[in-house]
Design an enzyme around this catalytic site. Sequence first.
Site, short mmCIF file in Angstrom:
data_model
loop_
_atom_site.label_atom_id
_atom_site.label_comp_id
_atom_site.label_asym_id
_atom_site.label_seq_id
_atom_site.Cartn_x
_atom_site.Cartn_y
_atom_site.Cartn_z
N VAL A 125 0.78 -1.08 0.51
CA VAL A 125 -0.43 -0.19 -0.28
C VAL A 125 0.56 1.39 0.25
CG1 VAL A 125 -2.12 1.07 1.52
CG2 VAL A 125 -1.72 -1.09 0.99
N SER A 126 1.27 1.96 -0.70
CA SER A 126 1.79 3.04 -0.72
C SER A 126 1.04 3.92 0.41
CB SER A 126 1.57 3.77 -2.36
OG SER A 126 2.03 2.89 -3.18
#
Length: 417
Positions: free
Chosen positions: A75-76
């Site tokens: 997840v950025s």
Amino acid sequence: MVQMVDTDRAAQMRKALVAQLRDQGKILSDTVEQAFLRVPREGFMPADTDLAVVYGYDKPVVTKRDAQDQAMSSVSAAYIQAAMLELAQLRPGMRVLEVGSGGLNAAYIAEVVGPEGRVVSIDIDPEVIDRAATALDATGYSIRVRVLVADAEHGVPDEAPFDAIIVTVGAWNIAPAWLHQLQPDGLLVVPLIMNYVTRVIGFRRNGDHLISTATEIAGFVPMQGEGSRPHKHIELTDATGCKVTLSFDSGAPSDPAQLDGVLTAGTAESWSGITIGHGVSFADLHLWLAWFLNGFCRLSAEQGTDLTAKERWLPFAAVRGAGLAYLMLRDVPQDDAAEFGVRAYGGDAKLAAAALTEQVQAWYRAGRHTVPTFTYWPTGSDHSRLHADAKVMDKTNGTIVISWPALVAADSPSGDH
């Protein structure tokens, strides 16, 4: 995937994160702000993720690793998700393709494009898609997002055309399918890998080519499938028997045997006279070297090598014949700054050191404090419009051109180009 959390605390942290993203200029529009306020980030994270990490400004969360413990999916960080949404210039009613799934970014996109819009999120990994689908369902977004197992190289032709395509994995190449499936005035946002240096680039389609609108600094998990890029690695051994690895995205030495024993041969050292204030970013130096330094590579070293025993060194290097040079820093206390230097090894150590030092100095003159622009010309487009001295980098299906304002101005008699 939805976890038991203190919803009041999560809501407070969400507001604080949005305020920080606004303050730092990553959120610019009300629609992106509202998306970040509405979507519960914790619903898309591993269940044991601390809320301080979930709502951290620059904290990516790895969700899957391979057998070598390398990240395969993540997840950025919040700042880059916000920046990419702004780069895509999304509006209500748009049809958007997300390449590289996880659920959270797709939920943000769904909020921005609204119920009249369409979001398609794809990933080559069925496990990633299953996890994204579960999270989207649990958070109420599954009816607004279609998730599919697909190789990004082919896009989703039956859902095209798209007003915007947002790629959330590191891409070495721009797949022809993305251009074919993009509206004539559409936007492509892609973390483009250029000689081991990544920039997230917002591209606007302009006829047969793409022109950058803005860029952002970030790193991403590399793309899998047909669009993946094999790299060339050269392992060297120093005098202690420890390993140093050189990794080439392109331009690997045609005769790597010249580097045999290079770390046990002669050395050379050069200091550039170029300083950088402590805490000041010099990320564009990396980009400059990736474009202008022949023999550029990434350098990694086992603990115990000569490199790790020295003062601060940077993981960028250059090969010249039988010479290897890498960047380092030394403090300049009176200026509250650090000076860039070069240490080199091998029979061609002086040659390699000079080449790297010259490019650090060239960056300082023409690249520092300026923002380069990029154009992408797919194979078959009209390259006659390129300037004869344009700096180009070939990709599988086209050519990237970079322009630094100072270089363009210097090249033009009138100062305009």
